[in-house]
Design a protein around this motif. Structure first.
Motif, PDB file in Angstrom:
ATOM      1  N   PRO A 250       0.828  -1.200   0.000  1.00 18.56           N
ATOM      2  CA  PRO A 250       0.000   0.000   0.000  1.00 18.56           C
ATOM      3  C   PRO A 250       0.865   1.253   0.000  1.00 18.56           C
ATOM      4  N   LEU A 251       0.277   2.346  -0.423  1.00 24.81           N
ATOM      5  CA  LEU A 251       0.959   3.624  -0.486  1.00 24.81           C
ATOM      6  C   LEU A 251       0.610   4.466   0.732  1.00 24.81           C
ATOM      7  N   TYR A 252       1.576   5.260   1.176  1.00 25.19           N
ATOM      8  CA  TYR A 252       1.380   6.191   2.281  1.00 25.19           C
ATOM      9  C   TYR A 252       1.935   7.547   1.875  1.00 25.19           C
ATOM     10  N   VAL A 253       1.390   8.591   2.458  1.00 21.80           N
ATOM     11  CA  VAL A 253       1.970   9.922   2.351  1.00 21.80           C
ATOM     12  C   VAL A 253       2.663  10.205   3.672  1.00 21.80           C
ATOM     13  N   PRO A 280       7.455   6.355  15.101  1.00 23.17           N
ATOM     14  CA  PRO A 280       8.883   6.583  15.352  1.00 23.17           C
ATOM     15  C   PRO A 280       9.733   6.013  14.226  1.00 23.17           C
ATOM     16  N   GLN A 281      10.889   6.625  14.003  1.00 17.04           N
ATOM     17  CA  GLN A 281      11.822   6.167  12.974  1.00 17.04           C
ATOM     18  C   GLN A 281      13.241   6.211  13.529  1.00 17.04           C
ATOM     19  N   PRO A 282      13.727   5.087  14.096  1.00 18.88           N
ATOM     20  CA  PRO A 282      15.110   5.065  14.607  1.00 18.88           C
ATOM     21  C   PRO A 282      16.113   5.260  13.478  1.00 18.88           C
ATOM     22  N   ARG A 283      17.029   6.207  13.673  1.00 20.09           N
ATOM     23  CA  ARG A 283      18.052   6.474  12.664  1.00 20.09           C
ATOM     24  C   ARG A 283      19.352   6.878  13.336  1.00 20.09           C
ATOM     25  N   GLU A 284      20.412   6.126  13.032  1.00 18.68           N
ATOM     26  CA  GLU A 284      21.769   6.464  13.473  1.00 18.68           C
ATOM     27  C   GLU A 284      21.825   6.756  14.966  1.00 18.68           C
ATOM     28  N   GLY A 285      21.253   5.884  15.762  1.00 19.21           N
ATOM     29  CA  GLY A 285      21.362   6.010  17.208  1.00 19.21           C
ATOM     30  C   GLY A 285      20.381   6.969  17.856  1.00 19.21           C
ATOM     31  N   ARG A 286      19.469   7.533  17.098  1.00 17.83           N
ATOM     32  CA  ARG A 286      18.465   8.420  17.680  1.00 17.83           C
ATOM     33  C   ARG A 286      17.111   8.102  17.070  1.00 17.83           C
ATOM     34  N   THR A 287      16.068   8.627  17.668  1.00 16.58           N
ATOM     35  CA  THR A 287      14.716   8.364  17.188  1.00 16.58           C
ATOM     36  C   THR A 287      14.098   9.650  16.670  1.00 16.58           C
ATOM     37  N   LEU A 288      13.723   9.634  15.400  1.00 13.40           N
ATOM     38  CA  LEU A 288      12.964  10.714  14.802  1.00 13.40           C
ATOM     39  C   LEU A 288      11.509  10.257  14.660  1.00 13.40           C
ATOM     40  N   TYR A 289      10.660  11.187  14.264  1.00 17.22           N
ATOM     41  CA  TYR A 289       9.235  10.869  14.153  1.00 17.22           C
ATOM     42  C   TYR A 289       8.709  11.356  12.805  1.00 17.22           C
ATOM     43  N   ALA A 290       7.711  10.649  12.317  1.00 16.58           N
ATOM     44  CA  ALA A 290       7.093  10.989  11.042  1.00 16.58           C
ATOM     45  C   ALA A 290       5.580  10.925  11.174  1.00 16.58           C
ATOM     46  N   VAL A 291       4.912  11.760  10.388  1.00 14.06           N
ATOM     47  CA  VAL A 291       3.463  11.670  10.239  1.00 14.06           C
ATOM     48  C   VAL A 291       3.209  10.824   9.001  1.00 14.06           C
ATOM     49  N   LYS A 292       2.485   9.737   9.186  1.00 13.44           N
ATOM     50  CA  LYS A 292       2.265   8.761   8.110  1.00 13.44           C
ATOM     51  C   LYS A 292       0.767   8.664   7.836  1.00 13.44           C
ATOM     52  N   LEU A 293       0.368   9.107   6.649  1.00 10.15           N
ATOM     53  CA  LEU A 293      -1.043   9.120   6.264  1.00 10.15           C
ATOM     54  C   LEU A 293      -1.335   7.953   5.328  1.00 10.15           C
ATOM     55  N   GLY A 294      -2.461   7.302   5.543  1.00  8.75           N
ATOM     56  CA  GLY A 294      -2.832   6.186   4.691  1.00  8.75           C
ATOM     57  C   GLY A 294      -3.347   5.030   5.511  1.00  8.75           C
ATOM     58  N   PRO A 295      -3.398   3.834   4.946  1.00  5.57           N
ATOM     59  CA  PRO A 295      -2.880   3.450   3.623  1.00  5.57           C
ATOM     60  C   PRO A 295      -3.819   3.831   2.478  1.00  5.57           C
ATOM     61  N   TYR A 296      -3.221   3.922   1.265  1.00  5.87           N
ATOM     62  CA  TYR A 296      -3.967   4.192   0.045  1.00  5.87           C
ATOM     63  C   TYR A 296      -3.716   3.044  -0.925  1.00  5.87           C
ATOM     64  N   ARG A 297      -4.773   2.566  -1.533  1.00  3.99           N
ATOM     65  CA  ARG A 297      -4.671   1.377  -2.374  1.00  3.99           C
ATOM     66  C   ARG A 297      -4.494   1.696  -3.852  1.00  3.99           C
ATOM     67  N   SER A 298      -4.437   2.965  -4.210  1.00  4.25           N
ATOM     68  CA  SER A 298      -4.225   3.324  -5.606  1.00  4.25           C
ATOM     69  C   SER A 298      -3.382   4.587  -5.680  1.00  4.25           C
ATOM     70  N   VAL A 299      -2.748   4.781  -6.833  1.00  2.00           N
ATOM     71  CA  VAL A 299      -1.947   5.984  -7.053  1.00  2.00           C
ATOM     72  C   VAL A 299      -2.836   7.216  -6.995  1.00  2.00           C
ATOM     73  N   ALA A 300      -4.035   7.125  -7.539  1.00  2.00           N
ATOM     74  CA  ALA A 300      -4.929   8.284  -7.580  1.00  2.00           C
ATOM     75  C   ALA A 300      -5.279   8.774  -6.186  1.00  2.00           C
ATOM     76  N   THR A 301      -5.583   7.866  -5.259  1.00  4.15           N
ATOM     77  CA  THR A 301      -5.946   8.288  -3.908  1.00  4.15           C
ATOM     78  C   THR A 301      -4.731   8.821  -3.146  1.00  4.15           C
TER      79      THR A 301
END
Length: 322
Positions: A250-253, A280-301
């Motif tokens: 599935p696709l996410y924004v 959360p998104q662990p990266r290089e010894g630290r934790t960053l955060y992301a806003v993740k929208l979805g899931p979307y089942r098509s490119v159009a959505t």
């Protein structure tokens, strides 16, 4: 085009209208022809827009730029491994790429909004597993939510659908890219050693790609040293297609890079009405955060959600495959 207005002649006083008309016709026709020629030459000049001539490959990064509602920040990468959507470079490209190479749709080349130019990337069509190494030598695509655009030959080899948009994975070949860029004038950068092997299997070429051979074997950092001389960093790409297990999803924004969970949650609140959460998104010894929208089942959505994010003034959204 300049507009040519009709010129109306008035008879001279004391002369017959016939003489006057004949005289003015003989005087005006040459002038009219001259004006017409100038106007047509002006039209031709405006229609012909020759592109920049190729000057030869040179190392290029460039400044941040704004295109189609998004800011892009070209830079160097110690690693680059991303999923998203790919498209095909449209017709009408100028004669030269951004880094000065000759452009042609039959080449194994691609566009990236952020990678240094030129770079070598391993591109995988996640819907069928077809994998190919391409040379990124151009900026683009100017379409929100697309992380790469490929030439028509590359699209044929990778088995793109008729729509021209497909789920893709792009992985930078760091060692070969750095060697290529150093040969073109870039300063040296430290390179991390590979830590994993890659399984490859033979693949018959897709329709329209007859004569392109697949490769087999196991690529491992512990393999014996090759008996042949190392390839030049600017050696032509082979066009060999390999295959991996398909891995569509599935696709996410995603809007990533928040150092504080509170900042990420504050942005999430601005996107009320769109499904999603903070991750959360662990990266290089630290934790960053992301806003993740979805899931979307098509490119159009997914595209529609991306446009909503941009319309709310939120920068740097990306469409990812997960």
């Amino acid at each position: 085009m300049n507009q040519i207005l009709p010129i109306r002649a008035r008879p001279l006083a004391g002369s017959s209208s016939l003489w006057s008309s004949s005289l003015w016709s003989s005087m005006l026709w040459p002038a009219t022809l001259v004006l017409l020629a100038l106007a047509l030459s002006g039209c031709v000049h405006k229609r012909i827009r020759p592109g920049a001539a190729p000057t030869g490959a040179h190392y290029t990064i460039g400044n941040a730029y704004f295109a189609a509602g998004e800011w892009h920040y070209p830079r160097t990468f110690d690693a680059y491994d991303r999923t998203g959507l790919a498209t095909i470079i449209p017709p009408g490209h100028e004669a030269a790429t951004t880094d000065g190479e000759a452009f042609h749709q039959s080449g194994l080349m691609a566009q990236s909004p952020v990678l240094p130019l030129p770079s070598l990337v391993r591109v995988t069509n996640l819907t069928n597993g077809r994998t190919l190494v391409l040379r990124v030598n151009d900026r683009g695509p100017p379409i929100p939510g697309r992380i790469i655009a490929v030439s028509r030959k590359a699209a044929t080899l990778l088995g793109f659908p008729r729509s021209g948009v497909v789920e893709i994975r792009v992985k930078l070949r760091v060692r070969r890219s750095t060697a290529l860029q150093t040969a073109l004038g870039a300063g040296p950068r430290p390179i991390a050693a590979p830590v994993a092997s890659v399984q490859a299997a033979a693949l018959p070429p897709p329709p329209g790609a007859a004569g392109v051979a697949g490769t087999t074997g196991l690529i491992s950092p512990t393999s014996a040293a090759p008996t042949t001389a190392p390839r030049s960093p600017d050696a032509p790409l082979s066009g060999a297609v390999t295959v991996e297990p398909p891995d569509p999803g599935p696709l996410y924004v995603e809007i990533a890079g928040f150092g504080s969970v509170n900042d990420a949650q504050s942005l999430r609140a601005r996107l009320a009405g769109l499904p999603g959460n903070v991750v959360p998104q662990p990266r290089e010894g630290r934790t960053l955060y992301a806003v993740k929208l979805g899931p979307y089942r098509s490119v159009a959505t997914a595209d529609a959600a991306l446009r909503q994010v941009l319309a709310r003034g939120i920068p740097d959204p990306e469409i990812i495959v997960h």
